[in-house]
Design an enzyme around this catalytic site. Structure first.
Site, PDB file in Angstrom:
ATOM      1  N   TYR A  62       0.837  -1.205   0.000  1.00 12.32           N
ATOM      2  CA  TYR A  62       0.000   0.000   0.000  1.00 12.32           C
ATOM      3  C   TYR A  62       0.877   1.263   0.000  1.00 12.32           C
ATOM      4  O   TYR A  62       0.650   2.196  -0.771  1.00 12.32           O
ATOM      5  CB  TYR A  62      -0.911  -0.033   1.231  1.00 12.32           C
ATOM      6  N   LYS A  91       1.185   4.240  -2.696  1.00 14.77           N
ATOM      7  CA  LYS A  91       0.797   5.623  -2.365  1.00 14.77           C
ATOM      8  C   LYS A  91       1.990   6.595  -2.461  1.00 14.77           C
ATOM      9  O   LYS A  91       1.808   7.770  -2.767  1.00 14.77           O
ATOM     10  CB  LYS A  91       0.182   5.659  -0.953  1.00 14.77           C
TER      11      LYS A  91
END
Ligand code: NAP
Length: 247
Positions: A154, A158
């Site tokens: 993740y 990001k």
């Protein structure tokens, strides 16, 4: 911050932060296409957009597929003739420590969160450059700024979005197209409601504002970056996190 006559596409807008962005942009005057996987939830958001007096369009789009994005965004371009604002909000988590992470979970998160934004940007950018107007807002995360255990896939996606933001911003700044990221902190949505109470309390303890953020806290920041008035702001990351991380 008047967005009259503007056309916006918001991905992952069936619920949560994306839905809030779609509604706030519509309230400011934009026509809004919502792109997501769940038609039923999107239809409900479209009704809310129309209740605000704006046109709405529902797009069944899987952002991880270039073909799906092309087909969905093509519908907007065919019907409304342009896209002025893109909010790359669709995102997923598949958390685990790196030593336990399955390759599939690494791939899926990168495909949706990072490749998804890439596909969407590719579909809108030439039109924005031609019309000499565009606002692209990529929804990153506080963990891409501060790091966190158990979220390597993740966070890589990001943080990748922040790099993508800066690179594309540099390429199109002269064409009056701005590209910025918003990095939300700990926001009350379905993504965070699954967190165990113990983790929730630990997170709350490190937020100076003393509360979780709301989807609207993020949407108001997005509305600002989508506005004409934010035209000299590009390649930036707007942290909206109640002080949880201060750059
Ligand atoms: P959410 O409630 O889970 O909403 C995300 C939406 O994206 C869902 O409707 C989801 O559909 C959709 N989506 C997932 N995969 C997709 C795909 N391949 N194509 C199109 N749509 C897809 O999450 P949220 O909390 O509102 O998060 C929105 C964004 O903010 C995400 O990018 C997230 O990473 C970011 N963010 C959230 C927080 C937070 O604390 N909530 C903090 C920092 C950043 P399904 O439900 O059908 O999968």
């Amino acid at each position: 911050m008047n967005l009259n006559e503007r056309v916006a596409v918001v991905t992952g807008a069936a619920q949560g932060i994306g839905r809030a962005c779609a509604l706030v942009l519509a309230e400011a005057g934009a026509d809004v296409a919502v792109a997501d996987l769940n038609m039923e939830k999107m239809e409900a958001v479209a009704k809310e957009i129309e209740a605000a007096g704006r046109r709405a369009m529902v797009l069944s789009v899987d952002v991880s597929s270039a073909e799906s994005v092309k087909a969905g965004f093509g519908k907007v371009l065919e019907t409304w003739k342009k896209i002025d604002i893109l909010v790359n909000n669709a995102g997923i988590v598949r958390d685990n420590l790196i030593l336990r992470m399955k390759d599939e979970d690494w791939d899926t998160v990168l495909r949706v969160n990072l490749d998804g934004a890439y596909h969407c940007i590719k579909e809108v950018l030439s039109g924005m450059v031609r019309q000499r107007y565009g606002r692209i807002i990529n929804i990153s995360s506080v963990v891409a700024r501060a790091g966190n255990a158990g979220q390597a896939n993740y966070i890589a996606s990001k943080a990748g979005l922040i790099g993508l933001t800066k690179a594309v911003a540099s390429e199109v700044a002269r064409k009056n197209v701005t590209v910025n990221a918003v990095a939300p902190g700990f926001i009350a949505t379905s993504m965070t409601e699954k967190l165990p109470e113990e983790v929730r309390q630990k997170l709350l303890a490190v937020i100076p504002a003393g509360r979780m953020g709301t989807d609207m806290d993020i949407a108001y920041g997005v509305r600002f970056l989508a506005s004409e008035e934010a035209g000299y702001i590009t390649g930036q990351v707007l942290d909206i996190n109640g002080g949880m991380y201060m750059a």
